[in-house]
Structure formats: C-alpha cells, structure tokens
Design an enzyme around this catalytic site. Structure first.
Site, PDB file in Angstrom:
ATOM      1  N   SER A 137       0.832  -1.239   0.001  1.00  0.00           N
ATOM      2  CA  SER A 137       0.204   0.166  -0.144  1.00  0.00           C
ATOM      3  C   SER A 137       0.919   1.190   0.006  1.00  0.00           C
ATOM      4  O   SER A 137       1.868   1.276   0.652  1.00  0.00           O
ATOM      5  CB  SER A 137      -0.893  -0.111   1.333  1.00  0.00           C
ATOM      6  N   TYR A 150      -2.650  -1.261  10.093  1.00  0.00           N
ATOM      7  CA  TYR A 150      -2.401  -1.661   8.759  1.00  0.00           C
ATOM      8  C   TYR A 150      -0.956  -1.273   8.072  1.00  0.00           C
ATOM      9  O   TYR A 150      -0.578  -2.226   7.250  1.00  0.00           O
ATOM     10  CB  TYR A 150      -3.511  -1.042   8.124  1.00  0.00           C
TER      11      TYR A 150
END
Ligand code: 4PL
Length: 244
Positions: A137, A150
């Site tokens: 990400s 995350y």
C-alpha cells in the site's frame, strides 16, 4: 494470446475489491484462476465469472492454507502465480488501536501472507518457476492517518517481499509487490475512507479517482513470464500521489 496462457494463479481475497479485478485480469490474460476467499459464496461468484475454482479459505489458519494448496495442485496440476491480496483494510484512529485490534490486523495481513508464501512457494519449487505478487500500500510511504496497524503490516509485506526474492530466486521464483493508493470499490465507498477521495485525487499527478481495474494490470505484468528479470521490487500504482 494472453501473457498468462497455460498458467495457474491463486488470488487471495479474490471475491471483491481489488482482488476481484485481479481475478478478472489474470483470467483475461489466459490464466486458470483459483479464488481463495473467506467469503465462500462471493468467491464462487467470482470464480464462476471466469470459469475458475473457488476455495473458501481463512488465510490466517495454517490448516486451511495447506488444504487450499493441496486442492489447487490436485485440481489444476500446479501453481504458477500467487497473488497475496487478502487483507483487512481498517479505519481506526490511533486512540482506538488496542492490542486486540493490532493483533487482528497482524493475523490476517501478515500471518496470512506468510502462510500463503510458505506453502505456495513449497508447491512452486519443484517446478523451478513461480511468480509471487504481494499487495502492499502506498500508505506505508505516506503515513496515512487511521491505519497505523495496517501500515505496519504492509511495511512488513514490503520487507518480506524483498527477503523472499532473495530466498527464492535460486528456484526460478520472483517475488514483487504492488502498492496501490486509495481506490474506489464497494468496500471503500461504504467506509470512512470515501471521505478522503477528493483529497487523495488532489495529491495525484493524474487527477482522477482510481478503481480496482487501475491496479490489476500492474499485478498481471509482475505475474507474467516476461517480468522475469524483476524481483524484490515494490511497484507503486497510485496515479503519482505526492506525500508532501
Ligand atoms: C492513501 O491502502 O493507501 C486509504 C485504505 N488511503 O487502504 C489503503 C490511502 C487507504 C491508502 C489506503
């Protein structure tokens, strides 16, 4: 002629979001696709759309991952491509991240990715060929708010990718990651992330909201035979977001 003709691909989290677009793209490039997802019904729908195979799997349970790999090899003969896409994409302010919430992310995003790499790479090794593509990400570069746990998992995914490239290169297996930015799909549209769409677009070089279909081609390229001289890399696919 597709760039994945004759290849067998396993896509975790392939039932929805970016994973579903990856399933469709790999199939369009000629791959036989195994959709591994914790949601068995949605996995079946995604697999049916590409004449693929659905296998309900919680990637954080080692027994289920072993059984997934055994079934895929039994039914498809081999695994050429692994896309580690399944992940929890949270929106959790730092004050709400207690140890339980931290562990929930680690379990799926990092333990799950490890277990899939562990058992699928073991199945790839006898063939001296493999392509592993992990979904990271761009938030690990940006320091995006409300996802500290995350981002820790996705930073781990990037580092594991580089390490595994070293470990598996001698077996003809490449390991790369794709780092998307925020994209619009049925899940993000229904989440607080949707409030960041316009801000995200304002930071991009390409001023348009991204979709799952914008991410899938980068995955298909790294999953292809022709990407064989690229390993250990993270390909950022985020419309040129700048972080300052
Ligand atoms: C910039 O990976 O990279 C929101 C949600 N915003 O999941 C992400 C950004 C999200 C991201 C991500």
């Amino acid at each position: 002629m597709g760039k994945l003709d004759g290849r067998v691909a396993v896509v975790s989290g392939g039932a929805q979001g970016i994973g579903r677009a990856i399933v469709d793209k790999l199939a369009a490039e000629g791959a036989g696709v195994v959709v591994a997802d914790i949601d068995g019904e949605k996995a079946q729908a995604a697999a049916d759309a590409v004449e693929g195979l659905a296998i309900q799997t919680d990637i954080a349970e080692e027994d289920q991952v072993k059984s997934l790999v055994a079934t895929a090899v039994e039914k498809c003969g081999k695994i050429d491509v692994l896309v580690n896409n399944a992940a929890i994409v949270p929106f959790t302010p730092w004050d709400d991240i207690d140890f339980e919430e931290w562990r929930r992310l680690m379990r799926v995003n990092l333990d799950g990715t490890f277990l899939m790499c562990r058992h699928v790479s073991d199945a790839m090794r006898p063939n001296e060929y493999g392509r592993i593509v992990n979904i990271a990400s761009n938030s690990i570069i940006a320091g995006t708010p409300n996802m500290a746990h995350y981002e820790a998992t996705k930073g781990g995914v990037m580092a594991l990718t580089r390490a595994l490239a070293t470990e598996l290169g001698g077996h003809g297996i490449t390991v790369n990651s794709v780092a998307p930015g925020l994209t619009s799909n049925e899940n993000t549209d229904a989440s607080p992330h949707a409030n960041a769409y316009d801000f995200g677009v304002s930071l991009q070089a390409l001023p348009r909201r991204g979709t799952s279909e914008d991410i899938a081609p980068a995955v298909a390229f790294l999953a292809s035979e022709e990407a064989g001289w690229i390993t250990g890399q993270m390909l950022v696919s985020d419309a040129g977001m700048r972080y300052y």
